[in-house]
Design a protein around this motif. Structure first.
Motif, PDB file in Angstrom:
ATOM      1  N   GLY A 116     -10.322  -3.995  26.158  1.00  0.00           N
ATOM      2  CA  GLY A 116     -10.722  -4.083  24.761  1.00  0.00           C
ATOM      3  C   GLY A 116      -9.572  -3.838  23.812  1.00  0.00           C
ATOM      4  N   GLY A 117      -9.890  -3.899  22.539  1.00  0.00           N
ATOM      5  CA  GLY A 117      -8.864  -3.690  21.518  1.00  0.00           C
ATOM      6  C   GLY A 117      -9.498  -3.443  20.167  1.00  0.00           C
ATOM      7  N   TRP A 118      -8.673  -3.035  19.219  1.00  0.00           N
ATOM      8  CA  TRP A 118      -9.156  -2.719  17.878  1.00  0.00           C
ATOM      9  C   TRP A 118      -7.981  -2.725  16.910  1.00  0.00           C
ATOM     10  CZ3 TRP A 118      -6.306   1.558  16.769  1.00  0.00           C
ATOM     11  CH2 TRP A 118      -6.005   2.458  17.801  1.00  0.00           C
ATOM     12  N   GLY A 119      -8.290  -2.430  15.669  1.00  0.00           N
ATOM     13  CA  GLY A 119      -7.246  -2.292  14.664  1.00  0.00           C
ATOM     14  C   GLY A 119      -7.355  -3.320  13.559  1.00  0.00           C
ATOM     15  N   GLY A 120      -6.521  -3.118  12.546  1.00  0.00           N
ATOM     16  CA  GLY A 120      -6.523  -3.962  11.376  1.00  0.00           C
ATOM     17  C   GLY A 120      -6.821  -3.158  10.129  1.00  0.00           C
ATOM     18  N   ALA A 121      -6.700  -3.796   8.993  1.00  0.00           N
ATOM     19  CA  ALA A 121      -6.833  -3.105   7.712  1.00  0.00           C
ATOM     20  C   ALA A 121      -8.185  -2.421   7.547  1.00  0.00           C
ATOM     21  CB  ALA A 121      -6.592  -4.090   6.571  1.00  0.00           C
ATOM     22  N   ASP A 122      -9.242  -2.995   8.115  1.00  0.00           N
ATOM     23  CA  ASP A 122     -10.563  -2.397   7.961  1.00  0.00           C
ATOM     24  C   ASP A 122     -10.665  -1.023   8.621  1.00  0.00           C
ATOM     25  OD1 ASP A 122     -11.361  -4.612   6.560  1.00  0.00           O
ATOM     26  OD2 ASP A 122     -12.474  -5.518   8.226  1.00  0.00           O
ATOM     27  N   SER A 123      -9.780  -0.731   9.572  1.00  0.00           N
ATOM     28  CA  SER A 123      -9.831   0.551  10.282  1.00  0.00           C
ATOM     29  C   SER A 123      -9.004   1.638   9.603  1.00  0.00           C
ATOM     30  CB  SER A 123      -9.322   0.368  11.716  1.00  0.00           C
ATOM     31  OG  SER A 123      -7.911   0.168  11.740  1.00  0.00           O
ATOM     32  N   ALA A 124      -8.238   1.277   8.592  1.00  0.00           N
ATOM     33  CA  ALA A 124      -7.291   2.207   7.973  1.00  0.00           C
ATOM     34  C   ALA A 124      -7.763   2.629   6.585  1.00  0.00           C
ATOM     35  CB  ALA A 124      -5.904   1.571   7.879  1.00  0.00           C
ATOM     36  N   PRO A 125      -7.363   3.817   6.137  1.00  0.00           N
ATOM     37  CA  PRO A 125      -7.725   4.254   4.792  1.00  0.00           C
ATOM     38  C   PRO A 125      -6.906   3.523   3.725  1.00  0.00           C
ATOM     39  CG  PRO A 125      -6.259   5.852   5.783  1.00  0.00           C
ATOM     40  CD  PRO A 125      -6.572   4.841   6.853  1.00  0.00           C
ATOM     41  N   THR A 126      -7.415   3.545   2.521  1.00  0.00           N
ATOM     42  CA  THR A 126      -6.683   3.052   1.353  1.00  0.00           C
ATOM     43  C   THR A 126      -6.334   4.245   0.483  1.00  0.00           C
ATOM     44  OG1 THR A 126      -7.713   0.870   1.397  1.00  0.00           O
ATOM     45  CG2 THR A 126      -6.817   1.620  -0.715  1.00  0.00           C
ATOM     46  N   VAL A 127      -5.054   4.387   0.159  1.00  0.00           N
ATOM     47  CA  VAL A 127      -4.569   5.505  -0.644  1.00  0.00           C
ATOM     48  C   VAL A 127      -3.918   4.951  -1.908  1.00  0.00           C
ATOM     49  CG1 VAL A 127      -3.055   7.527  -0.698  1.00  0.00           C
ATOM     50  CG2 VAL A 127      -4.184   6.871   1.449  1.00  0.00           C
ATOM     51  N   ASP A 128      -4.378   5.391  -3.040  1.00  0.00           N
ATOM     52  CA  ASP A 128      -3.847   4.918  -4.331  1.00  0.00           C
ATOM     53  C   ASP A 128      -3.829   3.388  -4.399  1.00  0.00           C
ATOM     54  OD1 ASP A 128      -3.490   7.545  -5.138  1.00  0.00           O
ATOM     55  OD2 ASP A 128      -1.412   7.615  -4.451  1.00  0.00           O
ATOM     56  N   GLY A 129      -4.875   2.796  -3.870  1.00  0.00           N
ATOM     57  CA  GLY A 129      -5.005   1.351  -3.932  1.00  0.00           C
ATOM     58  C   GLY A 129      -4.233   0.580  -2.882  1.00  0.00           C
TER      59      GLY A 129
END
Length: 397
Positions: A116-129
């Motif tokens: 399996g695998g994962w990752g990408g922008a949806d998995s990461a926080p957004t800080v100051d936009g």
């Protein structure tokens, strides 16, 4: 064409995570013995059938490999390095029966099964936009608890990320789009590698900056920063955005005796006996340090590898044989497309295996290596290499 694709896509391209492991396809490796005849050293063959990728997925540049505590093999790759001619299945509408980019972080079983695998922008926080997912992943480490660490060397990738093995974000160091040079204590500059052990998070902060930086693993607080020979880091930082043309810049002449790290400080790899190797790739050397109880680093020695080499240069990653003494040291050499075998105690060069090329057991832009508990080596390639290979340990001869 569309009807053909619709029919073709019903074929069993996808391979389930529980699929049977591939049958090994062992082939010999190019080998050069440097030590006197009769000197014993590890030997390997390449398994040309490893890994078993799902039938609809494709890896781009594979910029890191790490073996977890359960001997599973983790890689990070760069989906953006694939083109529309590679990933026709991902186009809308589809333009080919294959393929799609694999997730950025991929896990394989030791026997090659895709887990399996994962990752990408949806998995990461957004800080100051600003979303904190790196644009171009670089380096990976899996700690004793199984959590996954990686950095990035793309535009604005001044961050190291830490995730749970199932892909849940835990924490990060640094901040995307913010860098402060070699003296910054809370910002990074395109970190290339990370290690979490002995109460420390150590980072080779080496594509923009030229240093190693350390943080306390409980409080995330700054602990120290080091340049070559354990001195305060110095040397010019990269202005602008790194791209792979910088890796072959002819003005970057290796000097294995340089008082400072060259550009591209590429790895931080600890030993079991309290030492740390740092890859100073563009100086064709590693530096060995002793890890002090307070978290500091004390210089021990230089280790030059093929010091006359130009181009992408040599020391890109380091790994060890899995015995308690870590008897053998393996050094990945990007430009020469080979893995050097050294006796770790003396740093005597015993031999080398591999060569530049695109067949099984050959390397194009050899990038990262790691070993499992059975002594097998896993090696990745970037640029046009775009793969991970398994070199099967066959014994000491």
């Amino acid at each position: 064409m569309r009807a053909f694709l619709a029919a073709a896509l019903t074929l069993p391209f996808a391979v389930a995570a529980s699929a049977a492991p591939p049958e090994q396809a062992l082939a010999p490796l190019a080998f050069e013995q440097i030590a006197p005849a009769g000197t014993k050293m590890p030997r390997f063959k390449v398994d040309a059938a490893w890994p078993a990728m799902p039938g609809d997925l494709l890896l781009g540049q594979v910029s890191g490999v790490a073996v977890g505590p359960d001997d599973s093999v983790w890689v990070v790759h760069r989906p953006h390095s694939l083109t529309a001619t590679d990933t026709g299945l991902a186009e809308s509408p589809a333009t080919a029966v294959c393929c799609k980019p694999a997730p950025p972080v991929v896990r394989f079983a030791q026997d090659g099964r895709y887990l399996g695998g994962w990752g990408g922008a949806d998995s990461a926080p957004t800080v100051d936009g600003v979303n904190q997912w790196p644009a171009s992943l670089h380096g990976i480490f899996v700690d004793k608890a199984g959590s996954v660490w990686f950095g990035g060397n793309g535009k604005g990738d001044h961050v190291v990320m830490n995730y749970a093995p199932e892909g849940k974000y835990i924490r990060s160091f640094g901040r995307r789009d913010k860098t402060g040079g070699n003296d910054a204590t809370d910002q990074l500059g395109n970190p290339s590698d990370v290690n979490h052990s002995d109460g420390m998070v150590l980072i080779s902060d080496g594509y923009v900056n030229r240093r190693v930086i350390g943080f306390d693993d409980r409080t995330n607080s700054y602990k120290g920063r080091w340049g070559a020979y354990g001195k305060p880091p110095s040397g010019p930082v990269l202005q602008g955005t790194f791209d792979q043309s910088h890796a072959v810049d002819p003005s970057r002449v290796a000097d294995p005796k340089s008082a400072i790290f060259n550009s591209i400080v590429h790895c931080v790899v600890p030993t079991k006996d309290g030492h740390l190797y740092v890859c100073d790739r563009n100086n064709n050397r590693a530096q060995l340090f002793k890890r002090e109880k307070d978290g500091g680093l004390t210089f021990v020695r230089d280790l030059a590898i093929a010091p006359e080499t130009g181009g992408t240069h040599t020391v890109t990653d380091i790994a060890f044989s899995p015995d308690p003494e870590q008897t053998y040291l393996y050094v990945a050499d990007m430009m020469n497309g080979r893995i050097w075998v050294l006796e770790r105690k003396t740093h005597a060069v015993l031999g080398a295996f591999g060569r530049i090329g695109r067949q099984a057991g050959q390397f194009t832009w050899l990038h990262s290596i790691d070993t499992d508990s059975a002594g097998n080596i896993y090696a990745t390639e970037v640029n046009t290499g775009r793969r991970v290979q398994k070199l099967v340990f066959t014994g000491i001869e």
